[in-house]
Design a protein around this motif. Structure first.
Motif, PDB file in Angstrom:
ATOM      1  N   SER A 105      16.494   4.185   3.058  1.00  8.46           N
ATOM      2  CA  SER A 105      16.413   5.275   2.074  1.00  8.46           C
ATOM      3  C   SER A 105      15.310   5.037   1.053  1.00  8.46           C
ATOM      4  O   SER A 105      15.348   5.567  -0.052  1.00  8.46           O
ATOM      5  CB  SER A 105      17.768   5.443   1.377  1.00  8.46           C
ATOM      6  OG  SER A 105      18.204   4.212   0.857  1.00  8.46           O
ATOM      7  N   CYS A 106      14.339   4.233   1.425  1.00  8.21           N
ATOM      8  CA  CYS A 106      13.227   3.918   0.526  1.00  8.21           C
ATOM      9  C   CYS A 106      12.044   4.818   0.891  1.00  8.21           C
ATOM     10  O   CYS A 106      11.532   4.744   2.021  1.00  8.21           O
ATOM     11  CB  CYS A 106      12.865   2.440   0.715  1.00  8.21           C
ATOM     12  SG  CYS A 106      11.552   1.858  -0.325  1.00  8.21           S
ATOM     13  N   PRO A 107      11.605   5.720  -0.006  1.00  7.36           N
ATOM     14  CA  PRO A 107      10.545   6.677   0.339  1.00  7.36           C
ATOM     15  C   PRO A 107       9.263   6.003   0.828  1.00  7.36           C
ATOM     16  O   PRO A 107       8.637   6.444   1.790  1.00  7.36           O
ATOM     17  CB  PRO A 107      10.302   7.432  -0.977  1.00  7.36           C
ATOM     18  CG  PRO A 107      11.538   7.220  -1.788  1.00  7.36           C
ATOM     19  CD  PRO A 107      12.106   5.910  -1.389  1.00  7.36           C
ATOM     20  N   GLY A 108       8.882   4.921   0.152  1.00  8.92           N
ATOM     21  CA  GLY A 108       7.657   4.213   0.559  1.00  8.92           C
ATOM     22  C   GLY A 108       7.774   3.656   1.966  1.00  8.92           C
ATOM     23  O   GLY A 108       6.827   3.715   2.761  1.00  8.92           O
ATOM     24  N   ALA A 109       8.942   3.116   2.286  1.00  8.75           N
ATOM     25  CA  ALA A 109       9.156   2.537   3.620  1.00  8.75           C
ATOM     26  C   ALA A 109       9.095   3.629   4.690  1.00  8.75           C
ATOM     27  O   ALA A 109       8.536   3.415   5.774  1.00  8.75           O
ATOM     28  CB  ALA A 109      10.496   1.827   3.657  1.00  8.75           C
ATOM     29  N   LYS A 110       9.665   4.808   4.371  1.00 11.17           N
ATOM     30  CA  LYS A 110       9.620   5.918   5.341  1.00 11.17           C
ATOM     31  C   LYS A 110       8.176   6.335   5.597  1.00 11.17           C
ATOM     32  O   LYS A 110       7.761   6.542   6.743  1.00 11.17           O
ATOM     33  CB  LYS A 110      10.404   7.118   4.802  1.00 11.17           C
ATOM     34  CG  LYS A 110      11.911   6.941   4.870  1.00 11.17           C
ATOM     35  CD  LYS A 110      12.567   8.206   4.334  1.00 11.17           C
ATOM     36  CE  LYS A 110      14.045   7.969   4.078  1.00 11.17           C
ATOM     37  NZ  LYS A 110      14.671   9.078   3.351  1.00 11.17           N
ATOM     38  N   PHE A 141       0.823  -1.214   0.000  1.00  7.05           N
ATOM     39  CA  PHE A 141       0.000   0.000   0.000  1.00  7.05           C
ATOM     40  C   PHE A 141       0.863   1.273   0.000  1.00  7.05           C
ATOM     41  O   PHE A 141       0.375   2.371  -0.225  1.00  7.05           O
ATOM     42  CB  PHE A 141      -0.927   0.027   1.230  1.00  7.05           C
ATOM     43  CG  PHE A 141      -1.629  -1.270   1.479  1.00  7.05           C
ATOM     44  CD1 PHE A 141      -2.260  -1.946   0.430  1.00  7.05           C
ATOM     45  CD2 PHE A 141      -1.660  -1.843   2.738  1.00  7.05           C
ATOM     46  CE1 PHE A 141      -2.895  -3.170   0.644  1.00  7.05           C
ATOM     47  CE2 PHE A 141      -2.291  -3.056   2.966  1.00  7.05           C
ATOM     48  CZ  PHE A 141      -2.905  -3.731   1.907  1.00  7.05           C
ATOM     49  N   PHE A 142       2.141   1.083   0.305  1.00  2.00           N
ATOM     50  CA  PHE A 142       3.054   2.234   0.361  1.00  2.00           C
ATOM     51  C   PHE A 142       4.207   2.098  -0.648  1.00  2.00           C
ATOM     52  O   PHE A 142       5.117   2.916  -0.651  1.00  2.00           O
ATOM     53  CB  PHE A 142       3.629   2.374   1.780  1.00  2.00           C
ATOM     54  CG  PHE A 142       2.612   2.786   2.798  1.00  2.00           C
ATOM     55  CD1 PHE A 142       2.404   4.126   3.094  1.00  2.00           C
ATOM     56  CD2 PHE A 142       1.839   1.840   3.437  1.00  2.00           C
ATOM     57  CE1 PHE A 142       1.455   4.508   4.029  1.00  2.00           C
ATOM     58  CE2 PHE A 142       0.878   2.207   4.370  1.00  2.00           C
ATOM     59  CZ  PHE A 142       0.678   3.550   4.672  1.00  2.00           C
ATOM     60  N   GLY A 143       4.176   1.049  -1.436  1.00  2.00           N
ATOM     61  CA  GLY A 143       5.252   0.838  -2.410  1.00  2.00           C
ATOM     62  C   GLY A 143       6.584   0.512  -1.753  1.00  2.00           C
ATOM     63  O   GLY A 143       7.640   0.986  -2.175  1.00  2.00           O
ATOM     64  N   ALA A 144       6.543  -0.297  -0.711  1.00  2.00           N
ATOM     65  CA  ALA A 144       7.774  -0.584   0.046  1.00  2.00           C
ATOM     66  C   ALA A 144       8.052  -2.086   0.171  1.00  2.00           C
ATOM     67  O   ALA A 144       8.740  -2.509   1.088  1.00  2.00           O
ATOM     68  CB  ALA A 144       7.658   0.039   1.436  1.00  2.00           C
ATOM     69  N   THR A 145       7.530  -2.864  -0.740  1.00  2.00           N
ATOM     70  CA  THR A 145       7.686  -4.321  -0.590  1.00  2.00           C
ATOM     71  C   THR A 145       9.126  -4.757  -0.843  1.00  2.00           C
ATOM     72  O   THR A 145       9.675  -5.573  -0.112  1.00  2.00           O
ATOM     73  CB  THR A 145       6.736  -5.062  -1.552  1.00  2.00           C
ATOM     74  OG1 THR A 145       5.430  -4.546  -1.389  1.00  2.00           O
ATOM     75  CG2 THR A 145       6.727  -6.557  -1.275  1.00  2.00           C
ATOM     76  N   ASN A 146       9.701  -4.245  -1.907  1.00  2.00           N
ATOM     77  CA  ASN A 146      11.062  -4.676  -2.257  1.00  2.00           C
ATOM     78  C   ASN A 146      11.987  -3.460  -2.336  1.00  2.00           C
ATOM     79  O   ASN A 146      12.109  -2.828  -3.386  1.00  2.00           O
ATOM     80  CB  ASN A 146      11.040  -5.437  -3.585  1.00  2.00           C
ATOM     81  CG  ASN A 146      10.356  -6.781  -3.436  1.00  2.00           C
ATOM     82  OD1 ASN A 146      10.748  -7.591  -2.600  1.00  2.00           O
ATOM     83  ND2 ASN A 146       9.305  -7.002  -4.206  1.00  2.00           N
ATOM     84  N   CYS A 147      12.607  -3.150  -1.236  1.00  2.00           N
ATOM     85  CA  CYS A 147      13.521  -2.011  -1.166  1.00  2.00           C
ATOM     86  C   CYS A 147      14.961  -2.525  -1.113  1.00  2.00           C
ATOM     87  O   CYS A 147      15.410  -3.020  -0.059  1.00  2.00           O
ATOM     88  CB  CYS A 147      13.223  -1.153   0.065  1.00  2.00           C
ATOM     89  SG  CYS A 147      11.626  -0.316  -0.012  1.00  2.00           S
ATOM     90  N   PHE A 148      15.656  -2.433  -2.223  1.00  2.00           N
ATOM     91  CA  PHE A 148      17.055  -2.885  -2.291  1.00  2.00           C
ATOM     92  C   PHE A 148      17.919  -1.749  -2.835  1.00  2.00           C
ATOM     93  O   PHE A 148      17.451  -0.921  -3.619  1.00  2.00           O
ATOM     94  CB  PHE A 148      17.182  -4.085  -3.233  1.00  2.00           C
ATOM     95  CG  PHE A 148      16.466  -5.319  -2.758  1.00  2.00           C
ATOM     96  CD1 PHE A 148      17.072  -6.199  -1.877  1.00  2.00           C
ATOM     97  CD2 PHE A 148      15.171  -5.602  -3.194  1.00  2.00           C
ATOM     98  CE1 PHE A 148      16.415  -7.343  -1.438  1.00  2.00           C
ATOM     99  CE2 PHE A 148      14.506  -6.737  -2.752  1.00  2.00           C
ATOM    100  CZ  PHE A 148      15.122  -7.607  -1.882  1.00  2.00           C
ATOM    101  N   ASN A 149      19.186  -1.742  -2.441  1.00  2.00           N
ATOM    102  CA  ASN A 149      20.118  -0.787  -3.046  1.00  2.00           C
ATOM    103  C   ASN A 149      20.790  -1.426  -4.271  1.00  2.00           C
ATOM    104  O   ASN A 149      20.494  -2.575  -4.616  1.00  2.00           O
ATOM    105  CB  ASN A 149      21.137  -0.278  -2.025  1.00  2.00           C
ATOM    106  CG  ASN A 149      22.006  -1.405  -1.472  1.00  2.00           C
ATOM    107  OD1 ASN A 149      22.130  -2.463  -2.086  1.00  2.00           O
ATOM    108  ND2 ASN A 149      22.603  -1.181  -0.314  1.00  2.00           N
ATOM    109  N   LYS A 150      21.697  -0.683  -4.885  1.00  2.00           N
ATOM    110  CA  LYS A 150      22.318  -1.187  -6.117  1.00  2.00           C
ATOM    111  C   LYS A 150      23.139  -2.452  -5.876  1.00  2.00           C
ATOM    112  O   LYS A 150      23.341  -3.259  -6.779  1.00  2.00           O
ATOM    113  CB  LYS A 150      23.204  -0.091  -6.734  1.00  2.00           C
ATOM    114  CG  LYS A 150      22.373   0.994  -7.410  1.00  2.00           C
ATOM    115  CD  LYS A 150      23.251   2.095  -7.946  1.00  2.00           C
ATOM    116  CE  LYS A 150      22.377   3.216  -8.508  1.00  2.00           C
ATOM    117  NZ  LYS A 150      23.150   4.424  -8.791  1.00  2.00           N
ATOM    118  N   ALA A 151      23.613  -2.611  -4.650  1.00  2.00           N
ATOM    119  CA  ALA A 151      24.421  -3.806  -4.337  1.00  2.00           C
ATOM    120  C   ALA A 151      23.553  -5.017  -4.031  1.00  2.00           C
ATOM    121  O   ALA A 151      24.069  -6.093  -3.721  1.00  2.00           O
ATOM    122  CB  ALA A 151      25.330  -3.509  -3.152  1.00  2.00           C
TER     123      ALA A 151
END
Lengths: 467, 323
Positions: A259-264, A242-252
């Motif tokens: 640093s995921c806007p949805g997670a914040k 609902f917040f667009g935070a399901t898969n928050c990964f960095n480039k590595a």
């Protein structure tokens, strides 16, 4: 004195004949006892082996015996037995035996790993805890891609996309759901009316305002409540779509919720509930979870205006625990900051452990359980369990259609299964750590032990921990 | 053997089993008796080697590996031990366990001894009181936990009902960060029957005439307790303290049952060491890491035991011990 003399007379090299006879008899007795012990142990081992053999895959007179370990009890177990009976009846070359093992994630995982290590695993294992990624990464379960040929070539396209996403690791399919979870917002119509709320909320802001009106107390105890994001153990992970935070990964490729806007946004939203009494909500939830076979909760009990949950609440829990609520609740897609509908892709997944004697037949069984080329039968079973099937074609079965028509509230669950906003967490070797950390972080934010930023940092730390 | 500063090497010295073994000349009856003895204890030896010695040494080995329980174990040296000290939950669980031990151990010792002293008095219905206080300790642990969850439930529990009726503060018990550990300590005190019975047996072994003589000499009740009872039952106290210490350090079942919905919660206030170890091993499949945790706990426990035994020479009195 005599004793002393006798004692003194017993010196090395002067053993009496009587004593020698005694020793000889004793030795024979000891040898006999030892032999009995060894034979008994071996026999018990053989008997145990026999039992294990009977439980594990064996082939006798052209019938392949499969063992399926599940973690259910009660009415769900009865449903599974019905399915097994039907499979055995329609597949004379395969015989499935269902074994119920304790449902604790740690217990079942330990047992499964022990049997894999011992080379005698069950052929199929139902896994609802997020360890599939870890199993797949370590090679503990079978990659099912090898079976996606012939009549199964179209299997992945037959499933809901989220079912494939939730079970794939590095391009391999490692699990097949027998049913999927679809989460939506339940609301108690009379309770909403009591607080002057005429229709369910359409936006997150409206939802927050509506639920806030519904909290009432008697002393420190809750009389009615609007909504709480951690009831039923549904923490951060259940709201991520609902917040667009399901898969928050960095480039590595590391988890990066910090640093995921949805997670914040999501963690800040959860923190907005820290003004309500965590201990009282949990006390209510825990107490209710112990009664009615765990089929009740604050919403089912009629004290909460809203709850995020799956179709089993309306299909199983409400009729059993609070029939007065039947026909007095509705279900809507949860209003988040991303367009709705969406839901978190989870389910009851079947896996094939490494070392299964008959993995091909095991795959045949689990695809049948999912409803592949078996839509009509599974379509009649899923309504009884309050389940969303693994593939959309099952919902077209007459029995499933009849269930949908009889229960208008179900209409909220199915459209979100094909929504582009519906997501499953990508499988990783540390998904169990991720989910545990998300739940801990949620509870800590609600108790003001952590700030939202600290909570997200904590999730990243725990989920990225390797060794 | 030293005799007046000289070594006695007389060939007439009696042959002992030890000396015979040293010389490799153990005569056949002794050898047969030894073999027979070993044969009889062999089931225990096998059990000890299989279920104690092997797991112990395997745990030490796996503590230096990356191991998930199924695949091969990869040697990683001290990485697990280094990671332990960078793991905040490791420190929290260690703190929680020692907090619990530091409060529960003295409290349960004093309470169990106090109860035993009361139940050792010659009062009417003594057997009934003893039974009443012992019963909680034979209630299965999980059942005790469930009873406590209900009794101390802040929303439905009878304890808070009574507190509210008495216009007293009603804590959130197991659901509050501040009250969760004290709640577990209360639960621990409920099962005092076991140590209480052991203390009671110890108290009944103290000779009556010692009290009578002390009373004749005008010793007060406190002095009789301080200078007769305590020294005489000090071996029993040591025994109970060791038992309770082991139970406190390996605290697991109660926390796992009561906080099943939120392990370690609320917050991280009830993450106990063994519970965290169990989660690492069987939920996250980090058996190497959890083996390191287990060995670390063994070292801590061993140090505490050594200190306890060393100190016992000062405060434990063995009546039959020759000075």
């Amino acid at each position: 004195m005599k004793d002393q003399e006798r004692h003194e007379s017993y010196t090395p090299g002067r053993t009496s004949r009587r004593h020698s006879r005694f020793l000889g008899w004793n030795r024979r007795l000891a040898v006999a006892l030892a032999a009995v012990t060894v034979v008994g142990t071996v026999s018990l081992g053989a008997a145990g082996g026999g039992t294990a053999g009977a439980a594990s895959s064996t082939t006798s007179s052209s019938v392949v015996n499969l063992t399926w370990w599940t973690m259910w009890s009660g009415t769900t177990l009865q449903l599974l037995n019905t399915m097994v009976t039907q499979f055995n009846k329609t597949h004379p070359g395969i015989h499935v035996t269902e074994t119920n093992i304790p449902s604790s994630a740690t217990t079942s995982t330990a047992k499964l790993l022990s049997t894999i290590a011992a080379g005698d695993p069950p052929d199929i294992f139902t896994e609802w805890w997020p360890e599939i990624g870890s199993f797949a990464a370590d090679g503990d379960i079978v990659n099912m891609n090898q079976y996606l040929t012939g009549q199964y070539a179209g299997f992945e396209k037959w499933e809901y996309p989220v079912a494939v996403q939730a079970a794939s690791y590095k391009g391999g399919l490692y699990a097949v759901p027998m049913s999927l979870n679809s989460w939506a917002l339940y609301y108690n119509i009379p309770l909403l009316a009591e607080f002057g709320i005429k229709s369910p909320p359409k936006t997150l802001a409206q939802f927050d305002a509506d639920q806030a009106k519904m909290w009432t107390f008697s002393g420190s105890r809750i009389v009615t409540m609007g909504f709480y994001p951690d009831t039923d153990g549904n923490g951060f992970q259940f709201y991520t779509t609902f917040f667009g935070a399901t898969n928050c990964f960095n480039k590595a490729g590391k988890y990066d919720f910090e640093s995921c806007p949805g997670a914040k946004a999501e963690m800040n939203w959860i923190a907005s509930f820290d003004k309500y009494p965590y201990a009282q909500v949990m006390a209510e939830q825990t107490a209710l979870g112990y009664v009615a076979g765990g089929q009740t909760d604050i919403f089912t009990n009629g004290k909460s205006g809203f709850e995020l949950s799956g179709p089993w609440v309306g299909a199983q829990n409400v009729p059993v625990s609070n029939p007065d609520l039947e026909d007095h609740f509705g279900v809507e897609a949860f209003p988040g900051i991303v367009p709705k509908p969406s839901t978190l892709g989870q389910g009851n997944f079947n896996i094939i452990p490494k070392g299964s004697a008959h993995p091909a037949q095991a795959f045949e069984f689990i695809s049948w359980l999912a409803g592949y080329h078996n839509e009509s039968f599974v379509g009649s079973i899923d309504p009884t369990g309050g389940w969303v099937p693994a593939g959309p074609s099952v919902t077209k079965a007459p029995a499933y259609q009849a269930w949908l028509k009889a229960n208008s509230w179900l209409s909220g669950f199915l459209p979100q299964m094909t929504s582009p906003y519906t997501q499953a967490p990508l499988l990783t070797p540390t998904q169990a750590q991720l989910f545990t950390a998300e739940n801990t972080a949620t509870a800590n934010v609600l108790q003001k032990i952590m700030t939202p930023a600290q909570a997200l940092k904590y999730i990243d730390q725990q989920a990225n921990a390797s060794s | 053997m030293q005799v007046d500063g000289q070594t006695n090497k007389s060939p007439a010295a009696p042959l002992t089993v030890a000396s015979a073994r040293r010389r490799g000349s153990l005569r056949s009856p002794h050898r047969r008796a030894l073999r027979l003895g070993l044969l009889f204890v062999s089931p225990w030896i096998a059990g000890f080697l299989l279920f104690f010695a092997y797991p112990f040494f395997a745990t030490i080995y796996y503590g230096f590996t990356d191991f998930n329980g199924v695949g091969a174990a990869h040697w990683i040296g001290f990485t697990n031990y280094v990671n332990l000290f960078h793991d905040p939950l490791f420190k929290t669980s260690l703190f929680n366990t020692f907090y619990y031990t530091a409060i529960e151990l003295p409290l349960s010792t004093v309470a169990a001894l106090g109860l035993a002293l009361l139940l050792n008095m010659n009062v009417r219905g003594r057997a009934i009181y003893r039974t009443i206080f012992y019963i909680p300790s034979i209630v299965p642990l999980v059942a005790s936990c469930m009873i406590f969850v209900w009794l101390f439930n802040p929303a439905f529990g009878i304890v808070n009902d009574l507190l509210i009726d008495a216009h007293l503060p009603s804590p959130d018990w197991f659901f509050s960060v501040a009250w969760s550990k004290p709640s577990f300590i209360l639960l621990g005190l409920w099962g005092l029957g076991q140590p209480m019975v052991i203390y009671l047996a110890g108290l009944q072994g103290v000779p009556r005439d010692m009290y009578e003589v002390a009373a004749l000499d005008g010793a007060s009740a406190w002095k009789r307790f301080r200078y007769i009872t305590l020294p005489m039952i000090s071996p029993v106290i040591l025994f109970n303290v060791i038992l309770q210490l082991v139970l406190c350090i390996s605290y697991f079942t109660q926390a796992q049952v009561i906080e099943s919905a939120d392990p370690g919660g609320p917050g991280t206030s009830t993450w106990f060491y063994v519970q965290y170890l169990y989660e690492q091993a069987f939920l996250f499949l980090k058996l190497g890491y959890s083996s390191a945790m287990a060995f670390f706990l063994f070292v801590i426990s061993a140090v505490i035991m050594v200190v306890l035994f060393r100190s016992s020479a000062r405060w434990v009195y063995y009546a039959n011990e020759q000075q």
